[in-house]
Design a protein around this motif. Structure first.
Motif, PDB file in Angstrom:
ATOM      1  N   VAL A   1      32.659  78.170  28.494  1.00 54.30           N
ATOM      2  CA  VAL A   1      33.075  77.266  29.567  1.00 54.30           C
ATOM      3  C   VAL A   1      34.247  77.911  30.285  1.00 54.30           C
ATOM      4  O   VAL A   1      35.222  78.323  29.656  1.00 54.30           O
ATOM      5  CB  VAL A   1      33.496  75.882  29.002  1.00 54.30           C
ATOM      6  CG1 VAL A   1      34.024  74.990  30.107  1.00 54.30           C
ATOM      7  CG2 VAL A   1      32.332  75.224  28.286  1.00 54.30           C
ATOM      8  N   ASP A   2      34.138  78.022  31.612  1.00 55.14           N
ATOM      9  CA  ASP A   2      35.176  78.639  32.430  1.00 55.14           C
ATOM     10  C   ASP A   2      35.843  77.563  33.285  1.00 55.14           C
ATOM     11  O   ASP A   2      35.199  76.966  34.146  1.00 55.14           O
ATOM     12  CB  ASP A   2      34.561  79.723  33.317  1.00 55.14           C
ATOM     13  CG  ASP A   2      35.560  80.349  34.271  1.00 55.14           C
ATOM     14  OD1 ASP A   2      36.772  80.302  33.994  1.00 55.14           O
ATOM     15  OD2 ASP A   2      35.123  80.896  35.307  1.00 55.14           O
ATOM     16  N   THR A   3      37.134  77.330  33.033  1.00 59.20           N
ATOM     17  CA  THR A   3      37.887  76.352  33.824  1.00 59.20           C
ATOM     18  C   THR A   3      38.990  77.031  34.630  1.00 59.20           C
ATOM     19  O   THR A   3      39.960  76.383  35.013  1.00 59.20           O
ATOM     20  CB  THR A   3      38.507  75.278  32.908  1.00 59.20           C
ATOM     21  OG1 THR A   3      39.328  75.918  31.934  1.00 59.20           O
ATOM     22  CG2 THR A   3      37.440  74.439  32.232  1.00 59.20           C
ATOM     23  N   SER A   4      38.829  78.315  34.906  1.00 56.45           N
ATOM     24  CA  SER A   4      39.872  79.044  35.636  1.00 56.45           C
ATOM     25  C   SER A   4      40.047  78.521  37.066  1.00 56.45           C
ATOM     26  O   SER A   4      41.115  78.670  37.644  1.00 56.45           O
ATOM     27  CB  SER A   4      39.571  80.545  35.657  1.00 56.45           C
ATOM     28  OG  SER A   4      38.338  80.791  36.298  1.00 56.45           O
ATOM     29  N   MET A   5      39.028  77.887  37.628  1.00 53.51           N
ATOM     30  CA  MET A   5      39.122  77.319  38.972  1.00 53.51           C
ATOM     31  C   MET A   5      39.421  75.815  38.930  1.00 53.51           C
ATOM     32  O   MET A   5      39.280  75.128  39.921  1.00 53.51           O
ATOM     33  CB  MET A   5      37.812  77.566  39.734  1.00 53.51           C
ATOM     34  CG  MET A   5      37.503  79.038  39.949  1.00 53.51           C
ATOM     35  SD  MET A   5      38.712  79.873  40.978  1.00 53.51           S
ATOM     36  CE  MET A   5      38.327  79.198  42.559  1.00 53.51           C
ATOM     37  N   ALA A   6      39.818  75.336  37.767  1.00 52.11           N
ATOM     38  CA  ALA A   6      40.130  73.918  37.590  1.00 52.11           C
ATOM     39  C   ALA A   6      41.435  73.796  36.821  1.00 52.11           C
ATOM     40  O   ALA A   6      41.448  73.434  35.647  1.00 52.11           O
ATOM     41  CB  ALA A   6      38.997  73.214  36.867  1.00 52.11           C
ATOM     42  N   ALA A   7      42.523  74.099  37.478  1.00 52.56           N
ATOM     43  CA  ALA A   7      43.835  74.091  36.816  1.00 52.56           C
ATOM     44  C   ALA A   7      44.249  72.704  36.353  1.00 52.56           C
ATOM     45  O   ALA A   7      45.083  72.575  35.455  1.00 52.56           O
ATOM     46  CB  ALA A   7      44.887  74.651  37.765  1.00 52.56           C
ATOM     47  N   ASP A   8      43.670  71.660  36.935  1.00 52.10           N
ATOM     48  CA  ASP A   8      44.045  70.297  36.563  1.00 52.10           C
ATOM     49  C   ASP A   8      43.359  69.815  35.282  1.00 52.10           C
ATOM     50  O   ASP A   8      43.646  68.727  34.800  1.00 52.10           O
ATOM     51  CB  ASP A   8      43.740  69.334  37.715  1.00 52.10           C
ATOM     52  CG  ASP A   8      42.326  69.449  38.228  1.00 52.10           C
ATOM     53  OD1 ASP A   8      41.735  70.541  38.109  1.00 52.10           O
ATOM     54  OD2 ASP A   8      41.795  68.454  38.762  1.00 52.10           O
ATOM     55  N   ILE A   9      42.493  70.629  34.682  1.00 52.24           N
ATOM     56  CA  ILE A   9      41.838  70.269  33.427  1.00 52.24           C
ATOM     57  C   ILE A   9      42.657  70.818  32.266  1.00 52.24           C
ATOM     58  O   ILE A   9      42.923  72.016  32.194  1.00 52.24           O
ATOM     59  CB  ILE A   9      40.388  70.787  33.393  1.00 52.24           C
ATOM     60  CG1 ILE A   9      39.564  70.033  34.437  1.00 52.24           C
ATOM     61  CG2 ILE A   9      39.785  70.631  32.008  1.00 52.24           C
ATOM     62  CD1 ILE A   9      38.121  70.417  34.499  1.00 52.24           C
ATOM     63  N   GLN A  10      43.058  69.928  31.379  1.00 55.12           N
ATOM     64  CA  GLN A  10      43.875  70.290  30.218  1.00 55.12           C
ATOM     65  C   GLN A  10      43.022  70.987  29.160  1.00 55.12           C
ATOM     66  O   GLN A  10      41.804  70.882  29.167  1.00 55.12           O
ATOM     67  CB  GLN A  10      44.509  69.037  29.613  1.00 55.12           C
ATOM     68  CG  GLN A  10      45.297  68.202  30.596  1.00 55.12           C
ATOM     69  CD  GLN A  10      46.494  68.941  31.162  1.00 55.12           C
ATOM     70  OE1 GLN A  10      47.147  69.672  30.441  1.00 55.12           O
ATOM     71  NE2 GLN A  10      46.749  68.761  32.447  1.00 55.12           N
ATOM     72  N   SER A  11      43.661  71.662  28.207  1.00 54.34           N
ATOM     73  CA  SER A  11      42.928  72.379  27.172  1.00 54.34           C
ATOM     74  C   SER A  11      42.121  71.432  26.276  1.00 54.34           C
ATOM     75  O   SER A  11      41.022  71.771  25.846  1.00 54.34           O
ATOM     76  CB  SER A  11      43.866  73.239  26.334  1.00 54.34           C
ATOM     77  OG  SER A  11      44.823  72.431  25.693  1.00 54.34           O
ATOM     78  N   SER A  12      42.638  70.244  26.005  1.00 56.05           N
ATOM     79  CA  SER A  12      41.885  69.285  25.189  1.00 56.05           C
ATOM     80  C   SER A  12      40.642  68.801  25.935  1.00 56.05           C
ATOM     81  O   SER A  12      39.581  68.597  25.329  1.00 56.05           O
ATOM     82  CB  SER A  12      42.758  68.101  24.796  1.00 56.05           C
ATOM     83  OG  SER A  12      43.180  67.395  25.945  1.00 56.05           O
ATOM     84  N   GLU A  13      40.766  68.628  27.245  1.00 51.83           N
ATOM     85  CA  GLU A  13      39.616  68.230  28.059  1.00 51.83           C
ATOM     86  C   GLU A  13      38.601  69.367  28.133  1.00 51.83           C
ATOM     87  O   GLU A  13      37.387  69.127  28.146  1.00 51.83           O
ATOM     88  CB  GLU A  13      40.080  67.833  29.458  1.00 51.83           C
ATOM     89  CG  GLU A  13      40.959  66.603  29.448  1.00 51.83           C
ATOM     90  CD  GLU A  13      41.728  66.407  30.731  1.00 51.83           C
ATOM     91  OE1 GLU A  13      42.137  65.257  30.978  1.00 51.83           O
ATOM     92  OE2 GLU A  13      41.930  67.375  31.488  1.00 51.83           O
TER      93      GLU A  13
END
Length: 176
Positions: free
Chosen positions: A51-63
């Motif tokens: 899962v890549d969340t590099s373009m979603a800075a507002d998503i926390q690590s737990s999320e």
């Protein structure tokens, strides 16, 4: 005057028939395109997952972990075999299913985009570098209010999206 009364319903009927036929053609074309792209999944029986969340800075690590769990759960429920993802060794992680979440360009409006890509053993030369080609891609867009509510909407959309992916994957690769 009588000529006008006859041609007006005829024109309306012809327009309706034309619209109906164009709708049927577009549905058939969309189904053929979807079938052609999903055909590239044939012969894949196990996947690595990330899962890549590099373009979603507002998503926390737990999320991020919750999203990872949702994706893994949906794949396992669909009897898609998963291999352990090896960090920092991309050549080992093929075929790979990757979820990318993008909220960065649309934070103010609460919009997001989910992209599921499958990469297989196919490599292409791009700018004199070997690149692993994407053989399947599925995209979903959605919106909600920003904040914690947005993450819940993303999770719900991800469940639906992964359900659709598993159905497509199982149609192409029925159980052995």
């Amino acid at each position: 005057m009588p000529n006008f009364a006859i041609t007006q319903p005829y024109r309306f009927m012809m327009r309706c028939i034309f619209l109906f036929l164009s709708f049927l053609f577009s549905v058939q074309f969309a189904a053929a395109v979807d079938e052609a792209t999903s055909a590239h999944l044939k012969g894949i029986y196990s996947l690595y997952m990330t899962v890549d969340t590099s373009m979603a800075a507002d998503i926390q690590s737990s999320e991020r972990l919750d999203l990872n769990d949702i994706m893994e759960l949906q794949l396992r429920r669909g009897n898609v075999a998963l291999n352990t993802y090896v960090l920092n060794q991309p050549e080992v992680n093929i075929p790979l299913i990757q979820l990318s979440i993008d909220t960065s360009s649309r934070i103010a409006s609460g919009e997001f985009e989910l992209i599921v890509q499958v990469r297989d053993f196919v490599t292409i030369d791009r700018n004199s570098e070997k690149t692993v080609a994407t053989v399947f891609e599925m995209r979903r867009r959605g919106s909600s209010s920003s904040g914690s509510k947005q993450v819940e909407v993303i999770k719900a959309e991800l469940r639906d999206m992964m359900g659709d992916f598993v159905r497509t994957f199982r149609e192409i690769n029925p159980k052995r």
